[in-house]
Design a protein around this motif. Structure first.
Motif, mmCIF file in Angstrom:
data_model
loop_
_atom_site.group_PDB
_atom_site.id
_atom_site.type_symbol
_atom_site.label_atom_id
_atom_site.label_comp_id
_atom_site.label_asym_id
_atom_site.label_seq_id
_atom_site.Cartn_x
_atom_site.Cartn_y
_atom_site.Cartn_z
ATOM 1 N N LYS A 46 0.837 -1.215 0.000
ATOM 2 C CA LYS A 46 0.000 0.000 0.000
ATOM 3 C C LYS A 46 0.868 1.259 0.000
ATOM 4 C CE LYS A 46 -2.134 1.562 3.717
ATOM 5 N NZ LYS A 46 -1.710 2.977 3.828
ATOM 6 N N SER A 67 -8.407 4.797 11.883
ATOM 7 C CA SER A 67 -7.632 4.398 13.069
ATOM 8 C C SER A 67 -7.270 5.560 13.983
ATOM 9 C CB SER A 67 -6.323 3.733 12.600
ATOM 10 O OG SER A 67 -5.491 4.677 11.951
ATOM 11 N N VAL A 90 -12.125 0.348 5.042
ATOM 12 C CA VAL A 90 -11.023 0.616 5.970
ATOM 13 C C VAL A 90 -11.578 0.682 7.390
ATOM 14 C CG1 VAL A 90 -9.264 2.267 6.710
ATOM 15 C CG2 VAL A 90 -9.741 1.980 4.268
ATOM 16 N N PRO A 100 -5.442 -0.687 8.986
ATOM 17 C CA PRO A 100 -4.196 -0.056 9.422
ATOM 18 C C PRO A 100 -4.252 0.205 10.925
ATOM 19 C CG PRO A 100 -5.557 1.485 8.166
ATOM 20 C CD PRO A 100 -6.402 0.303 8.481
ATOM 21 N N ILE A 128 -1.858 -1.338 13.364
ATOM 22 C CA ILE A 128 -0.936 -2.129 14.192
ATOM 23 C C ILE A 128 0.456 -1.502 14.044
ATOM 24 C CG2 ILE A 128 -2.272 -4.270 13.969
ATOM 25 C CD1 ILE A 128 0.170 -5.200 12.081
ATOM 26 N N SER A 167 3.175 0.111 8.354
ATOM 27 C CA SER A 167 4.099 0.901 7.531
ATOM 28 C C SER A 167 5.386 1.170 8.303
ATOM 29 C CB SER A 167 3.447 2.221 7.104
ATOM 30 O OG SER A 167 2.220 2.012 6.454
ATOM 31 N N ARG A 168 5.369 2.181 9.186
ATOM 32 C CA ARG A 168 6.618 2.635 9.816
ATOM 33 C C ARG A 168 7.347 1.538 10.584
ATOM 34 N NH1 ARG A 168 3.807 7.598 12.761
ATOM 35 N NH2 ARG A 168 2.122 6.087 12.560
ATOM 36 N N LYS A 185 -7.026 8.239 -0.667
ATOM 37 C CA LYS A 185 -8.208 8.739 0.055
ATOM 38 C C LYS A 185 -8.909 9.844 -0.721
ATOM 39 C CE LYS A 185 -6.348 7.521 4.615
ATOM 40 N NZ LYS A 185 -4.993 7.113 4.191
ATOM 41 N N LEU A 225 -13.258 4.428 3.277
ATOM 42 C CA LEU A 225 -13.008 4.708 4.693
ATOM 43 C C LEU A 225 -14.298 4.486 5.483
ATOM 44 C CD1 LEU A 225 -10.998 8.066 4.458
ATOM 45 C CD2 LEU A 225 -10.106 5.733 4.589
ATOM 46 N N LEU A 273 -9.447 -3.479 4.960
ATOM 47 C CA LEU A 273 -8.079 -2.959 5.092
ATOM 48 C C LEU A 273 -7.977 -2.394 6.509
ATOM 49 C CD1 LEU A 273 -5.297 -1.912 4.037
ATOM 50 C CD2 LEU A 273 -6.504 0.096 3.174
ATOM 51 N N ALA A 296 3.200 1.012 14.576
ATOM 52 C CA ALA A 296 3.461 2.349 15.133
ATOM 53 C C ALA A 296 2.266 2.945 15.879
ATOM 54 C CB ALA A 296 3.903 3.288 14.014
HETATM 55 O O1 OMP Z 1 -6.372 4.333 4.513
HETATM 56 C C1 OMP Z 1 -5.362 4.078 5.210
HETATM 57 O O2 OMP Z 1 -4.483 3.378 4.764
HETATM 58 C C2 OMP Z 1 -5.351 4.538 6.601
HETATM 59 C C3 OMP Z 1 -6.578 4.647 7.222
HETATM 60 C C4 OMP Z 1 -6.636 4.843 8.610
HETATM 61 O O3 OMP Z 1 -7.697 4.859 9.203
HETATM 62 N N1 OMP Z 1 -5.466 4.966 9.297
HETATM 63 C C5 OMP Z 1 -4.243 4.906 8.689
HETATM 64 O O4 OMP Z 1 -3.231 4.974 9.403
HETATM 65 N N2 OMP Z 1 -4.170 4.756 7.332
HETATM 66 C C6 OMP Z 1 -2.857 4.755 6.650
HETATM 67 O O5 OMP Z 1 -2.143 3.589 7.062
HETATM 68 C C7 OMP Z 1 -0.758 3.882 7.259
HETATM 69 C C8 OMP Z 1 -0.385 3.619 8.707
HETATM 70 O O6 OMP Z 1 0.983 3.734 8.883
HETATM 71 P P1 OMP Z 1 1.741 3.229 10.213
HETATM 72 O O7 OMP Z 1 1.021 3.827 11.370
HETATM 73 O O8 OMP Z 1 3.128 3.727 10.055
HETATM 74 O O9 OMP Z 1 1.664 1.720 10.216
HETATM 75 C C9 OMP Z 1 -0.576 5.326 6.795
HETATM 76 O O10 OMP Z 1 -0.231 5.284 5.428
HETATM 77 C C10 OMP Z 1 -1.953 5.941 6.942
HETATM 78 O O11 OMP Z 1 -2.165 6.980 6.015
#
Ligand code: OMP
Length: 273
Positions: free
Chosen positions: A59, A148, A189, A213, A215, A242-243, A95, A144, A211, A217
């Motif tokens: 992603k 998160s 999401v 997101p 976990i 991601s991070r 988004k 969405l 989807l 960070a």
């Molecule tokens: O649509 C997303 O991917 C997304 C939705 C959401 O509710 N929260 C969210 O963190 N994201 C994305 O998911 C990723 C989370 O990154 P980390 O927190 O580093 O794992 C980022 O790219 C956010 O833009």
């Protein structure tokens, strides 16, 4: 294969519900990549090549590329994933959300320019704002629902008047699953930081892919996320990190460090499927 079929095949082939998020921040790159014109591409390519057998999807987040005038590197990265790791779907996280005529352009951007297999969309403007993406029958449209971030509750958790207590995110889940998903292209999401709402969305949407997101960070709990969101066959989820994966290591061996964390995360997820 369409998005849903590719995702199902990747769940199976890699025995994985893990989505690796590609959010490249040059300030966090290892020293040997600093200052290179192609640093964003090289960083992401290394992560992709080191983790492609451990994931169900990648992603890329468009802002990290656009902010650095690196959209060409995003195009090259998605082309690289398709060429070197065929069958792993790419979710372009942008988004988007706008009136139909503008949404048509965003759909061209996501699917024709960047070659993504799915795109994240804000459902706030309603069904006609989503239709231009659904006009691409092989592509996924990920809306969405319950985000998160803490502020997700500001609107998504409000009860809708005259609805018997239905919350906005529940309405989105129900609408998407029943009325918008006529072609089977939709997904939602839902943040890992709200496992009770993942369970509620699962209850409302049958086997719709989610989807998830949050976990890594953002501190979401893997066990609670998987137990709340898995389908009867132990799939149904793209759990994004991601991070925590991208920046697991700071040196020249950053990709190997990312692989170690991706492997641990995939296996931690699999323990609860
Ligand atoms: O649509 C997303 O991917 C997304 C939705 C959401 O509710 N929260 C969210 O963190 N994201 C994305 O998911 C990723 C989370 O990154 P980390 O927190 O580093 O794992 C980022 O790219 C956010 O833009």
């Amino acid at each position: 294969m369409n998005f849903r079929q590719s995702l199902a095949a990747a769940w199976q082939k890699n025995n994985s519900l893990l989505c690796v998020g590609l959010d490249p921040d040059p300030a966090k790159f290892p020293a040997h990549l600093q200052g290179r014109d192609d640093a964003i591409f090289e960083f992401c390519k290394s992560i992709v090549d080191a983790t492609a057998d451990l994931v169900c999807s990648f992603k890329p987040q468009i802002a990290y590329f656009a902010a650095r005038r690196a959209e060409d590197q995003l195009e090259a990265l998605i082309a690289h994933i398709h060429e070197r790791h065929p069958g792993i779907p790419v979710v372009l996280d942008s988004k988007r959300g706008d009136i139909g005529s503008t949404a048509e352009q965003y759909a061209v951007e996501a699917f024709e320019r960047f070659g993504a297999d799915a795109v994240t969309i804000n459902p706030y403007m309603g069904r006609d704002s989503v239709e231009p993406y659904l006009a691409y029958p092989d592509k996924g449209v990920i809306l969405l629902c319950r985000t998160s971030n803490p502020g997700g509750s500001d609107l998504q958790f409000l009860e809708i008047g005259n609805s018997g207590g239905e919350k906005l995110f529940e309405r989105v889940a129900r609408l998407v699953a029943t009325e918008w998903n006529t072609t089977g292209q939709c997904a939602l999401v839902v943040g890992a930081t709200f496992p009770a709402e993942i369970a509620r969305v699962r209850e409302l949407t049958g086997d719709l892919p989610l989807l998830v997101p949050g976990i890594g960070a953002q501190g979401g709990d893997i066990e609670a996320t998987v137990k709340a969101g898995r389908t009867a066959d132990g799939t149904g989820l793209m759990i994004n990190s991601s991070r925590a994966i991208l920046y697991a290591g700071k040196g020249e061996d950053f990709a190997a460090a990312a692989r170690r964390v991706a492997l641990e995360t995939r296996d931690a997820i699999n323990r609860y499927r």
